[in-house]
Design a protein around this motif. Sequence first.
Motif, mmCIF file in Angstrom:
data_model
loop_
_atom_site.group_PDB
_atom_site.id
_atom_site.type_symbol
_atom_site.label_atom_id
_atom_site.label_comp_id
_atom_site.label_asym_id
_atom_site.label_seq_id
_atom_site.Cartn_x
_atom_site.Cartn_y
_atom_site.Cartn_z
ATOM 1 N N GLN A 89 0.789 -1.244 0.137
ATOM 2 C CA GLN A 89 0.093 -0.009 -0.061
ATOM 3 C C GLN A 89 0.905 1.179 0.064
ATOM 4 O O GLN A 89 0.619 2.094 -0.584
ATOM 5 N N LEU A 90 1.914 1.197 0.763
ATOM 6 C CA LEU A 90 3.058 2.334 0.627
ATOM 7 C C LEU A 90 3.623 2.375 -0.694
ATOM 8 O O LEU A 90 3.882 3.579 -0.979
ATOM 9 N N VAL A 91 3.906 1.243 -1.276
ATOM 10 C CA VAL A 91 4.326 1.391 -2.696
ATOM 11 C C VAL A 91 3.497 2.126 -3.583
ATOM 12 O O VAL A 91 3.894 2.959 -4.484
ATOM 13 N N GLY A 92 2.095 1.963 -3.386
ATOM 14 C CA GLY A 92 1.238 2.629 -4.094
ATOM 15 C C GLY A 92 1.295 4.056 -4.133
ATOM 16 O O GLY A 92 0.912 4.896 -4.974
ATOM 17 N N ILE A 93 1.424 4.657 -2.822
ATOM 18 C CA ILE A 93 1.512 5.921 -2.450
ATOM 19 C C ILE A 93 2.786 6.435 -3.161
ATOM 20 O O ILE A 93 2.691 7.789 -3.681
ATOM 21 N N GLN A 94 3.759 5.941 -2.874
ATOM 22 C CA GLN A 94 5.173 6.055 -3.427
ATOM 23 C C GLN A 94 5.164 6.251 -4.900
ATOM 24 O O GLN A 94 5.459 7.343 -5.565
ATOM 25 N N ALA A 95 4.427 5.309 -5.751
ATOM 26 C CA ALA A 95 4.308 5.554 -7.091
ATOM 27 C C ALA A 95 3.427 6.816 -7.402
ATOM 28 O O ALA A 95 4.094 7.590 -8.499
ATOM 29 N N VAL A 96 2.384 7.516 -6.723
ATOM 30 C CA VAL A 96 1.705 8.567 -6.761
ATOM 31 C C VAL A 96 2.826 9.893 -6.898
ATOM 32 O O VAL A 96 2.876 10.604 -7.572
ATOM 33 N N LEU A 97 3.344 9.522 -5.519
ATOM 34 C CA LEU A 97 4.296 10.882 -5.410
ATOM 35 C C LEU A 97 5.492 11.058 -6.424
ATOM 36 O O LEU A 97 5.745 12.035 -6.809
ATOM 37 N N GLU A 98 5.896 9.644 -6.911
ATOM 38 C CA GLU A 98 6.943 9.746 -7.750
ATOM 39 C C GLU A 98 6.490 10.639 -9.114
ATOM 40 O O GLU A 98 7.186 11.104 -9.762
ATOM 41 N N VAL A 99 5.320 9.954 -9.741
ATOM 42 C CA VAL A 99 4.915 10.577 -10.841
ATOM 43 C C VAL A 99 4.566 12.187 -10.765
ATOM 44 O O VAL A 99 4.811 12.835 -11.546
ATOM 45 N N ALA A 100 4.125 12.251 -9.655
ATOM 46 C CA ALA A 100 3.724 13.759 -9.387
ATOM 47 C C ALA A 100 5.089 14.699 -9.053
ATOM 48 O O ALA A 100 5.150 15.804 -9.170
ATOM 49 N N GLY A 101 6.244 14.141 -9.245
ATOM 50 C CA GLY A 101 7.499 14.712 -9.239
ATOM 51 C C GLY A 101 8.187 14.658 -7.745
ATOM 52 O O GLY A 101 9.226 15.429 -7.643
ATOM 53 N N VAL A 102 7.738 14.325 -6.759
ATOM 54 C CA VAL A 102 8.075 14.190 -5.524
ATOM 55 C C VAL A 102 8.958 12.974 -5.062
ATOM 56 O O VAL A 102 8.557 11.922 -5.404
ATOM 57 N N GLY A 103 10.160 13.398 -4.525
ATOM 58 C CA GLY A 103 10.984 12.176 -4.034
ATOM 59 C C GLY A 103 12.131 12.036 -4.990
ATOM 60 O O GLY A 103 12.702 10.951 -5.034
ATOM 61 N N GLY A 104 12.382 12.881 -5.636
ATOM 62 C CA GLY A 104 13.469 12.758 -6.532
ATOM 63 C C GLY A 104 15.151 13.526 -6.014
ATOM 64 O O GLY A 104 16.068 13.555 -6.493
ATOM 65 N N GLY A 105 14.893 13.861 -4.685
ATOM 66 C CA GLY A 105 16.034 14.715 -4.319
ATOM 67 C C GLY A 105 17.366 13.850 -3.919
ATOM 68 O O GLY A 105 17.114 12.493 -3.736
ATOM 69 N N GLY A 106 18.481 14.309 -3.641
ATOM 70 C CA GLY A 106 19.420 13.725 -3.287
ATOM 71 C C GLY A 106 19.574 13.220 -1.701
ATOM 72 O O GLY A 106 20.707 12.611 -1.559
ATOM 73 N N ASN A 107 18.675 13.580 -1.056
ATOM 74 C CA ASN A 107 19.078 13.317 0.426
ATOM 75 C C ASN A 107 17.481 12.795 0.967
ATOM 76 O O ASN A 107 16.420 12.932 0.197
#
Length: 564
Positions: free
Chosen positions: A163-181
Amino acid sequence: MTASAPAVAALAPSADTGGVNGVALTVLIFFFVVVAAAGFWAARWRRPTSMESLEEWGLGGRSFGTWITWFLLGGDLYTAYTFVAVPAAMWAFGAVNGFFAVPYTIILYPIIFIFMSRLWSVSHRHGYVTPADFVHGRSGSRGLSLAVAVTGFLATMPYIALQLVGIQAVLEVAGVGGGGNWVAKDLPLFIAFLVLALYTYTSGLRAPAIIAFVKDILIYIVIIVAVIYLPSKVGGWGHVFDAAEEKMKTTTNAATGNPNVFIPGPKAYWAYATLALGSAMALFMYPHSVTATLSAKSRNTIRKNASILPAYSFLLGLLALLGWVAIAAGTKPVGLDGKVNGQLVIPQLFEDMFPAWFAGVAFAAIAIGALVPAAIMSIAAANTFTRNIYKAWIKPEATVQQEAKVSKITSLVVKGFALIFVLTLDKSNAINFQLLGGIWILQTFPSLVFYLYTRWFHRWALLAGWAVGMVYGTLAAYNVTNKATGAPFAGSVANIPVIGQLGYIAVTAFAANVIVAAVLTLVLRAAKAPEGKDETIPADYFADAGDPRVEKLAVGPHETTPSA
């Protein structure tokens, strides 16, 4: 995330703010705040004198009517990962891997109608909270009850992680989660986890029951709009099916080496049929499915829901076809790490094809669709640990309040484990463990469902059959290796002994389980082995709300327990 085919992106360009879809993300945050507030408010909804019992915190007081139960079961069974993984499987591998989920949910509802109403009645009569509670009461075997409890607990853990993977997928497509830290990369998921943990701790099962209303309304709106609007933008359904057929005929599954399938042919019949049948038999063996069922206020509520829940199957069929719409649209599900990730295909399709504001609504539907089942699963896993491990083996004298406290703490630990799982392990491991969990949970079917009708099977024979099914299923799944990497647990389909056809490993293990249990039962009966005490009577399996034998008796300050 904005990676997409240029021609497709031009159809409905979304706001681009340095890789972050600002409008979609804002809409997603708005809905998340709304459901978080609803989750905390749920502690006041139908508030009892005390929440300090598993009856109230873990089962909502067994008070939910037809519509609340419908939304709760729908939110529980049709998870965020369902809405991400089913069309992703259609996009990548075709009908056998993806569309089998539709007939399996149709097969599921007679199981609910027939089996679960009996389980509700006997659980209502004796105050059972978990499947293992019933198995212990019926068999008199602590060992068999422990086996069912541990299996359910372990099988649920990777399910929560997904379920958390599902949330993570949405955040990634929205552009969140690409930082280096880690702050830029993982902080949004930490916030989602923290909010989920807190409102589950305070409100118990009432929180996902309330949130399920919002989740299901959003899901219905998004899918109905998608199946009407999107095909018209890619040339119609005829072009969608032609594009999917061309891709399936010209590609193979890199992990298994098997060809992809547009429409299952004779060689795929056994795999398709056993996946559908085995998955249907397994789904309501999970503790979270039973938890949602036992929260209903009457036996008839369960049966009504079995009649109206197929509406979700219709929705799932439409959703599955969106995987093929993504093929026709040329969707490129490329993650922020630059690698193709099929789990991103539906969020990416929505971002590419919808205006940014409606993409945000779609993202919210998927993310909220993760919060509901994750809450129910963590509650169910916590109840199982508390009742069938902590109280049964560690502290038998635990009070009702102590049970509730341990269950609340355990629910936090379970979600923490899921978060660590998602952040530290490869996503394919979570998927593989969930497939293994399906194989495992089906091995509890004889102990739970057979015992609803007969005690012919000896308790020790059922325990031996469970052990054989678990060992065989685990080894068979381990031997399914990824052809590209050599990694084990690469799938859940293998050759069926004797028949020689590809089939769902869980069904083969189940068959071995039942055969061993039946043969050993004959041996043990001939040897006059002890049967164990059955605390139920035939009338218990037909009890309904208002049964005069089921009364709430005060046993202490803010404590209640059903009489037996």
